[in-house]
Design an enzyme around this catalytic site. Structure first.
Site, PDB file in Angstrom:
ATOM      1  N   TYR A 172      11.206 -34.543 -21.094  1.00  0.00           N
ATOM      2  CA  TYR A 172       9.764 -34.350 -20.969  1.00  0.00           C
ATOM      3  C   TYR A 172       9.302 -34.582 -19.539  1.00  0.00           C
ATOM      4  O   TYR A 172      10.020 -35.168 -18.733  1.00  0.00           O
ATOM      5  CB  TYR A 172       9.000 -35.285 -21.920  1.00  0.00           C
ATOM      6  CG  TYR A 172       9.099 -36.748 -21.548  1.00  0.00           C
ATOM      7  CD1 TYR A 172       8.197 -37.319 -20.657  1.00  0.00           C
ATOM      8  CD2 TYR A 172      10.103 -37.557 -22.075  1.00  0.00           C
ATOM      9  CE1 TYR A 172       8.291 -38.651 -20.291  1.00  0.00           C
ATOM     10  CE2 TYR A 172      10.220 -38.891 -21.716  1.00  0.00           C
ATOM     11  CZ  TYR A 172       9.313 -39.432 -20.824  1.00  0.00           C
ATOM     12  OH  TYR A 172       9.415 -40.739 -20.439  1.00  0.00           O
ATOM     13  N   SER A 228      13.088 -43.072 -17.257  1.00  0.00           N
ATOM     14  CA  SER A 228      11.969 -42.284 -16.765  1.00  0.00           C
ATOM     15  C   SER A 228      12.057 -42.283 -15.244  1.00  0.00           C
ATOM     16  O   SER A 228      12.041 -43.335 -14.617  1.00  0.00           O
ATOM     17  CB  SER A 228      10.647 -42.886 -17.228  1.00  0.00           C
ATOM     18  OG  SER A 228       9.579 -42.155 -16.672  1.00  0.00           O
ATOM     19  N   ARG A 238      -3.359  -1.242  -6.718  1.00  0.00           N
ATOM     20  CA  ARG A 238      -2.549  -2.461  -6.657  1.00  0.00           C
ATOM     21  C   ARG A 238      -2.914  -3.323  -7.860  1.00  0.00           C
ATOM     22  O   ARG A 238      -3.946  -3.105  -8.494  1.00  0.00           O
ATOM     23  CB  ARG A 238      -2.796  -3.222  -5.355  1.00  0.00           C
ATOM     24  CG  ARG A 238      -4.235  -3.667  -5.210  1.00  0.00           C
ATOM     25  CD  ARG A 238      -4.482  -4.369  -3.895  1.00  0.00           C
ATOM     26  NE  ARG A 238      -5.920  -4.355  -3.611  1.00  0.00           N
ATOM     27  CZ  ARG A 238      -6.446  -4.585  -2.415  1.00  0.00           C
ATOM     28  NH1 ARG A 238      -5.687  -4.836  -1.399  1.00  0.00           N
ATOM     29  NH2 ARG A 238      -7.745  -4.556  -2.241  1.00  0.00           N
ATOM     30  N   GLY A 269      -6.351 -10.478   8.079  1.00  0.00           N
ATOM     31  CA  GLY A 269      -5.864 -10.774   9.417  1.00  0.00           C
ATOM     32  C   GLY A 269      -5.094  -9.610   9.983  1.00  0.00           C
ATOM     33  O   GLY A 269      -4.936  -9.499  11.199  1.00  0.00           O
ATOM     34  N   LYS A 284       0.835  -1.205   0.000  1.00  0.00           N
ATOM     35  CA  LYS A 284       0.000   0.000   0.000  1.00  0.00           C
ATOM     36  C   LYS A 284       0.870   1.255   0.000  1.00  0.00           C
ATOM     37  O   LYS A 284       0.660   2.164  -0.809  1.00  0.00           O
ATOM     38  CB  LYS A 284      -0.909  -0.029   1.235  1.00  0.00           C
ATOM     39  CG  LYS A 284      -2.150   0.788   1.117  1.00  0.00           C
ATOM     40  CD  LYS A 284      -3.042   0.596   2.343  1.00  0.00           C
ATOM     41  CE  LYS A 284      -3.804  -0.712   2.324  1.00  0.00           C
ATOM     42  NZ  LYS A 284      -4.450  -1.025   3.611  1.00  0.00           N
ATOM     43  N   ASN A 317       7.701 -40.905  -7.505  1.00  0.00           N
ATOM     44  CA  ASN A 317       6.938 -41.349  -6.324  1.00  0.00           C
ATOM     45  C   ASN A 317       7.753 -42.381  -5.557  1.00  0.00           C
ATOM     46  O   ASN A 317       8.001 -42.236  -4.364  1.00  0.00           O
ATOM     47  CB  ASN A 317       5.603 -41.985  -6.729  1.00  0.00           C
ATOM     48  CG  ASN A 317       4.671 -40.977  -7.372  1.00  0.00           C
ATOM     49  OD1 ASN A 317       4.886 -39.775  -7.272  1.00  0.00           O
ATOM     50  ND2 ASN A 317       3.645 -41.479  -8.029  1.00  0.00           N
ATOM     51  N   ARG A 357      -3.398   2.957   8.447  1.00  0.00           N
ATOM     52  CA  ARG A 357      -3.656   1.804   7.584  1.00  0.00           C
ATOM     53  C   ARG A 357      -2.477   0.848   7.623  1.00  0.00           C
ATOM     54  O   ARG A 357      -1.337   1.248   7.440  1.00  0.00           O
ATOM     55  CB  ARG A 357      -3.867   2.273   6.139  1.00  0.00           C
ATOM     56  CG  ARG A 357      -4.655   3.555   6.030  1.00  0.00           C
ATOM     57  CD  ARG A 357      -4.653   4.138   4.616  1.00  0.00           C
ATOM     58  NE  ARG A 357      -5.308   3.306   3.638  1.00  0.00           N
ATOM     59  CZ  ARG A 357      -5.322   3.578   2.331  1.00  0.00           C
ATOM     60  NH1 ARG A 357      -4.683   4.642   1.849  1.00  0.00           N
ATOM     61  NH2 ARG A 357      -5.947   2.769   1.505  1.00  0.00           N
ATOM     62  N   HIS A 413     -16.142  -8.618   0.795  1.00  0.00           N
ATOM     63  CA  HIS A 413     -15.110  -9.548   1.272  1.00  0.00           C
ATOM     64  C   HIS A 413     -15.267 -10.924   0.630  1.00  0.00           C
ATOM     65  O   HIS A 413     -14.321 -11.494   0.090  1.00  0.00           O
ATOM     66  CB  HIS A 413     -15.199  -9.656   2.799  1.00  0.00           C
ATOM     67  CG  HIS A 413     -14.208 -10.613   3.395  1.00  0.00           C
ATOM     68  ND1 HIS A 413     -14.517 -11.933   3.638  1.00  0.00           N
ATOM     69  CD2 HIS A 413     -12.917 -10.449   3.743  1.00  0.00           C
ATOM     70  CE1 HIS A 413     -13.451 -12.532   4.143  1.00  0.00           C
ATOM     71  NE2 HIS A 413     -12.467 -11.656   4.219  1.00  0.00           N
ATOM     72  N   MET A 440      -4.522  -5.603  10.931  1.00  0.00           N
ATOM     73  CA  MET A 440      -5.449  -4.656  11.528  1.00  0.00           C
ATOM     74  C   MET A 440      -6.230  -3.896  10.470  1.00  0.00           C
ATOM     75  O   MET A 440      -5.711  -3.493   9.456  1.00  0.00           O
ATOM     76  CB  MET A 440      -4.697  -3.663  12.406  1.00  0.00           C
ATOM     77  CG  MET A 440      -5.651  -2.828  13.231  1.00  0.00           C
ATOM     78  SD  MET A 440      -4.915  -1.313  13.827  1.00  0.00           S
ATOM     79  CE  MET A 440      -5.061  -0.274  12.388  1.00  0.00           C
ATOM     80  N   CYS A 474       7.852 -39.168 -14.453  1.00  0.00           N
ATOM     81  CA  CYS A 474       6.433 -39.478 -14.354  1.00  0.00           C
ATOM     82  C   CYS A 474       6.104 -39.519 -12.869  1.00  0.00           C
ATOM     83  O   CYS A 474       6.977 -39.458 -12.036  1.00  0.00           O
ATOM     84  CB  CYS A 474       6.113 -40.796 -15.038  1.00  0.00           C
ATOM     85  SG  CYS A 474       7.069 -42.192 -14.440  1.00  0.00           S
TER      86      CYS A 474
HETATM   87  P1  ADP Z   1      -7.877  -2.293   3.236  1.00  0.00           P
HETATM   88  O1  ADP Z   1      -6.473  -2.761   3.127  1.00  0.00           O
HETATM   89  O2  ADP Z   1      -8.720  -3.130   4.110  1.00  0.00           O
HETATM   90  O3  ADP Z   1      -8.468  -1.974   1.912  1.00  0.00           O
HETATM   91  P2  ADP Z   1      -7.401   0.495   3.515  1.00  0.00           P
HETATM   92  O4  ADP Z   1      -6.264   0.999   4.325  1.00  0.00           O
HETATM   93  O5  ADP Z   1      -7.219   0.529   2.073  1.00  0.00           O
HETATM   94  O6  ADP Z   1      -7.791  -0.922   4.048  1.00  0.00           O
HETATM   95  O7  ADP Z   1      -8.660   1.373   3.956  1.00  0.00           O
HETATM   96  C1  ADP Z   1      -9.967   0.991   3.664  1.00  0.00           C
HETATM   97  C2  ADP Z   1     -10.718   2.162   3.130  1.00  0.00           C
HETATM   98  O8  ADP Z   1     -10.659   3.252   4.028  1.00  0.00           O
HETATM   99  C3  ADP Z   1     -10.158   2.717   1.845  1.00  0.00           C
HETATM  100  O9  ADP Z   1     -10.642   2.080   0.734  1.00  0.00           O
HETATM  101  C4  ADP Z   1     -10.642   4.136   1.869  1.00  0.00           C
HETATM  102  O10 ADP Z   1     -11.889   4.209   1.277  1.00  0.00           O
HETATM  103  C5  ADP Z   1     -10.700   4.446   3.320  1.00  0.00           C
HETATM  104  N1  ADP Z   1      -9.563   5.310   3.651  1.00  0.00           N
HETATM  105  C6  ADP Z   1      -8.327   4.936   4.034  1.00  0.00           C
HETATM  106  N2  ADP Z   1      -7.557   6.011   4.228  1.00  0.00           N
HETATM  107  C7  ADP Z   1      -8.325   7.078   3.965  1.00  0.00           C
HETATM  108  C8  ADP Z   1      -8.089   8.489   3.969  1.00  0.00           C
HETATM  109  N3  ADP Z   1      -6.903   8.997   4.290  1.00  0.00           N
HETATM  110  N4  ADP Z   1      -9.115   9.276   3.620  1.00  0.00           N
HETATM  111  C9  ADP Z   1     -10.312   8.767   3.306  1.00  0.00           C
HETATM  112  N5  ADP Z   1     -10.602   7.458   3.272  1.00  0.00           N
HETATM  113  C10 ADP Z   1      -9.608   6.626   3.603  1.00  0.00           C
HETATM  114 MG    MG Z   2      -7.739  -0.871   0.613  1.00  0.00          MG
END
Ligand code: ADP
Ligand code: MG
Ligand code: MG
Length: 896
Positions: free
Chosen positions: A873, A786, A361, A114, A35, A790, A105, A477, A116, A853
């Protein structure tokens, strides 16, 4: 700042971005996480990215190396970075009249469920919320943001259950008969916030933190702690992500999608992630913040008009609502896709008409979409054909080779949701992830049915054949995770009602209970009662084209392991270039001939044995005729009888009686013969070449069947097959020679009888360490090798395959084995024997043909290894042939 601080701050922990530039870059994912690296890249491209900074993964590593203490100097670097953000954003963190709010984030190298969850609107407290209300002139917005912050922060940082806040909110809305959160006024939010804070104090014993710096450090620490949370650890194990990668933390100025009707937030892909079609694809919500879209609380709207019309939705598209911002969005998406040269998955927010980019991404996609995108991008000139071939994960082809619903089959459609991840699946209804996992372990097929899914459900999604949700869009999700796993998913089937307590799923007069079978079609979104028949997929179009490109880059041949005409035909359809392993014993088990086989085994005199074999000869000949016709002009490797004879005999008493009667034999004679054949360790007993040496007439019968069949097919079709007769379990040249001599003699007899000379060869399996070591000698006599990996794995490790299950699982879970060596070739040990065998064999016979094989022949990592030792092969099961073709092409391309 003290001296030690000066020294420590020589190491850079914090990387700023925003305001038109950044200190990081896209290729710094190891340090900044995915990110952070991409936020920096977007800022450098001049795209509108809210300013912020990334705390590097090295801080995470240092934090854990140093008993959860932060490295010296981090504090100072962060203050400096925060000042920069304040300057660009024109607001100050913690200042009552003009507060800067931030999001915190997490962001590991690879996106990782998993970790935060993001905390938004951090920096709000009882004073700053008033400042925000003043400056924005919108009290509703300010208090909406504050309540979001309190519930999010309390949930992810303080561990207060999100549902408790939702209960308060839900109850309040019910009282007032409000449908939407946006109906709630500023004053009402204020009242709710007081209740939220009381809840936090009740649950945690402390008041909700009012100091923004305490809030910030709390959130940052929560990110680092989540790296070692149970869910993250499980995910890392499942996906072999090393512990020491660590996560980065991004702190970024907030932009607000919840500032009224000219604001919005959304997610989008540059191409359709299900089909691969080149079209802007995504969803958004007006007057909302990011998490609303993915959480599936409100049903999102389509971004483009085209998609809205296709979905027959009456909620306006972004294209219609905000044409100018939409145009800018489209331009930005194009730019990002061209820049990264791959399909992008992006998150954005519109604040009062202004576009902000929050994430980009490489987008996850289905196998079908991956093929389409690779082929299209090559045609567009964005990437070369080599890269197109390298971009497809060979294992993912499995998705395409699997069945879809038979259009002719009757179906009782009970609901239709969104086609979130293609493919069809049937199974029992389960409502709980743990239960899905439990039933899967009992070999039951289940469909996981949830209102919506969350990262806690991942293991259940893994275990299920497919996933059905009643809430959430194409980017919910459930949808995203299912596509990643290649599992069928129908999401947002809103007409279905789930009652978790009662264990029921209902819709307009239909009530289904837990355990009843349903079928979902992730390509159409249909949900059906009962099991619906499926058909084999069509392998044309993008798949066929990409496979021809792969074939043009591939050096190794790909053959199939097959003995039935059905398997052989499937293998040809999938592009096999011959048969690498035909196990003749499978033909012996056929119910019609097992009697003759048993007669042959219990015969105590040569004559009786020959008589029984004579009955088998025409049957074997017909087997080979069928295979040779399908494989006309291609090599067919036929392994002479391998397993110990007792495998063909009955074991239980009543079976012995029955079989004796069928055979017209005395049950006691049969019983005695069975006792005689019993071995302590059949895997290492009287089998393979050892058996053929004891009973050469078996080898003779099989050789005759092979050569007569080949002659017959050559005569009938004019296309002679190329039989390769293979002797199993050879340890020495002397053993091999005994059998080879017999085979050669039969070959010339048949040639004399028929007047037709067939091209053939006689080679051996290398499946004992001794054979690999003495390969030079064996190759003097053998025409080909060959590697039967296994058995070679079994004999190299000294682990019996039949008994391995008891402890291999423990070995892999404790990290003693990285991989189960019966699934992925043990390159260091077994691989070394393959290398030695090949090299020594080719020392005496340059150009000696070698192949592999066994299960490993269809495993991409093992195939890559085969390329490095120059095997000719690989041979694998028919359904894995396309995977092997692609993996072999990638191995060739990566070798240069
Ligand atoms: P995830 O990895 O779960 O996608 P993100 O860090 O991308 O988590 O955050 C989830 C959502 O929170 C983002 O898609 C965005 O819409 C919102 N978000 C994150 N940072 C900001 C920010 N600085 N301003 C506004 N919205 C934000
Ligand atoms: Mg995101
Ligand atoms: Mg073997």
């Amino acid at each position: 700042m003290g001296n030690s601080d000066m020294a420590a701050s020589a190491q850079k922990f914090v990387y700023a971005f925003g305001g038109g530039s950044a200190e990081g870059r896209a290729d710094m994912k190891a340090l900044l996480g995915g990110k952070g690296a991409n936020l920096a890249e977007m800022a450098n491209l001049g795209l509108p990215v809210p300013p912020g900074f990334t705390i590097s993964t090295e801080v995470c590593t240092a934090y854990y190396a140093n008993e959860k203490n932060y490295p010296e100097g981090l504090d100072a670097q962060m203050s400096e970075a925060l000042r920069q953000v304040e300057t660009v954003a024109g607001a100050r963190f913690g200042e009552a009249s003009n507060p800067l709010l931030v999001s915190v984030r997490s962001g590991a190298r690879a996106s990782m469920p998993g970790m935060m969850d993001t905390v938004l609107n951090l920096g709000l407290n009882d004073q700053t919320v008033e400042g925000l209300a003043q400056r924005s002139g919108d009290r509703r917005f300010a208090f909406d943001s504050y309540r979001r912050f309190i519930s999010m922060y309390s949930d992810v940082v303080l561990g207060v259950d999100h549902a408790d806040f939702e209960d308060i909110l839900g109850g309040f809305k019910d009282e007032r008969s409000y449908a939407l959160d946006t109906d709630i006024t500023a004053e009402e939010w204020q009242g709710l916030i007081a209740r939220y804070k009381a809840l936090v104090e009740n649950e945690t014993g402390d008041a909700f933190p009012q100091d923004p710096h305490e809030q910030l450090w709390g959130a940052i620490s929560a990110v680092f702690k989540s790296w070692n949370g149970a869910r993250a650890i499980t995910y890392r194990k499942l996906n072999s992500i090393p512990e020491d990668w660590g996560t980065a933390v991004n702190v970024q100025a907030m932009v607000f999608g919840n500032m009224g009707d000219t604001s919005a937030t959304g997610v989008a892909f540059t191409r359709n992630p299900s089909t691969g079609i080149k079209e802007l694809y995504g969803e958004f919500l007006v007057n909302a913040q990011g998490e609303d879209v993915v959480a599936g609380i409100r049903t999102p709207q389509n971004i483009t008009e085209r998609a809205r019309i296709e979905a027959a939705s009456d909620a306006p598209s972004l294209e219609a609502l905000m044409p100018e911002t939409f145009a800018e969005l489209s331009r930005t998406f194009d730019l990002l896709e061209r820049h990264y040269r791959d399909m992008q998955d992006m998150e954005f927010t519109i604040q009062e008409g202004k576009l902000w980019m929050l994430q980009t991404r490489i987008g996850k996609r289905t196998a079908k979409a991956a093929l389409r995108i690779a082929v299209d991008m090559a045609a567009e000139g964005l990437i070369g054909r080599e890269e197109a071939v390298l971009r497809i994960d060979p294992a993912s082809l499995d998705q395409l080779l699997h069945p879809t619903l038979d259009p002719e089959a009757k179906r009782e459609v009970i609901a239709t949701g969104l086609p979130a991840s293609p493919g069809a699946a049937s199974g029992e209804i389960v409502f709980d992830a743990d239960e899905a996992e439990r039933l899967k372990a009992l070999n039951r097929r289940v469909i996981l049915v949830r209102i919506e899914t969350s990262p806690e459900d991942i293991h259940g999604m893994h275990a299920a054949e497919g996933i059905l949700t009643t809430r959430g869009g194409m980017t919910s999700h459930a949808a995203v995770v299912a596509r990643g796993m290649g599992k069928p998913c129908v999401s947002g089937a809103g007409s279905l009602r789930i009652d978790y307590q009662a264990g029921t799923l209902s819709v307009m007069g239909v009530l289904l209970k837990k355990g009843e079978t349903i079928t979902i079609d992730g390509s159409s979104g249909q949900v059906m009662r009962g099991e619906v028949a499926t058909i084999k997929p069509e392998l044309s179009g993008d798949f066929a084209l990409l496979m021809t490109w792969a074939d043009s880059f591939r050096r190794m041949g790909v053959r199939a392991n097959a003995e039935t005409p059905l398997d052989a035909r499937t293998a040809r359809e999938f592009g096999a270039e011959g048969i690498g392993l035909c196990r003749t014993e499978h033909m012996f088990f056929d119910s019609e001939r097992i009697v003759a086989v048993r007669e042959m085994i219990i015969a105590d005199k040569l004559d009786a044995r020959r008589a029984a074999l004579a009955k088998l000869l025409p049957m074997q000949r017909n087997d080979f005729i069928a295979l040779f016709e399908i494989m006309a002009g291609l090599p067919v490797t036929i392994r002479l009888l391998d397993p110990p004879l007792h495998e063909f005999l009955p074991q239980a008493d009543h079976e012995i009686e029955e079989v004796a009667e069928q055979m017209n034999a005395n049950p006691d004679t049969l019983r005695a013969r069975i006792a005689e054949l019993k071995e302590f360790n059949p895997m290492l007993g009287h089998r393979g070449v050892r058996l053929l040496i004891s009973y050469p007439e078996i080898a003779e019968m099989q050789a005759r069947a092979i050569f007569e069949a080949a002659t017959e097919v050559a005569r009938r079709t004019g296309q002679a097959p190329i039989p390769e007769v293979m002797v199993p379990l050879v340890a020495s040249r002397a053993e091999f020679d005994v059998v080879k001599e017999r085979v050669l003699a039969i070959a010339s007899q048949v040639a004399e009888e028929t007047g037709l000379v067939i091209d053939y060869s006689v080679g051996t399996m290398i499946e004992l360490p001794r054979a690999a070591l003495r390969a030079a000698e064996i190759a003097e006599s053998a025409d080909f090798f060959s590697f039967g990996t296994n058995d070679l794995t079994q004999t190299t490790f000294g682990i019996s395959r039949d008994d391995a299950a008891r402890f291999i699982g423990e070995y892999t879970s404790k990290g003693v084995f990285k991989m189960d060596p019966f699934i992925s070739l043990d390159i260091e040990g077994v691989g070394e024997l393959v290398r030695i065998g090949t090299e020594r064999g080719r020392q005496t016979k340059p150009g000696l043909k070698t192949g592999i094989c066994g299960e490993h022949g269809g495993d991409p990592a093992s195939i890559a290894f085969c390329e490095t030792v120059n095997l000719d092969y690989v041979s694998c099961s028919p359904f894995r042939v396309p995977i092997a073709r692609l993996a072999a092409a990638q191995a060739s391309l990566s070798k240069i």
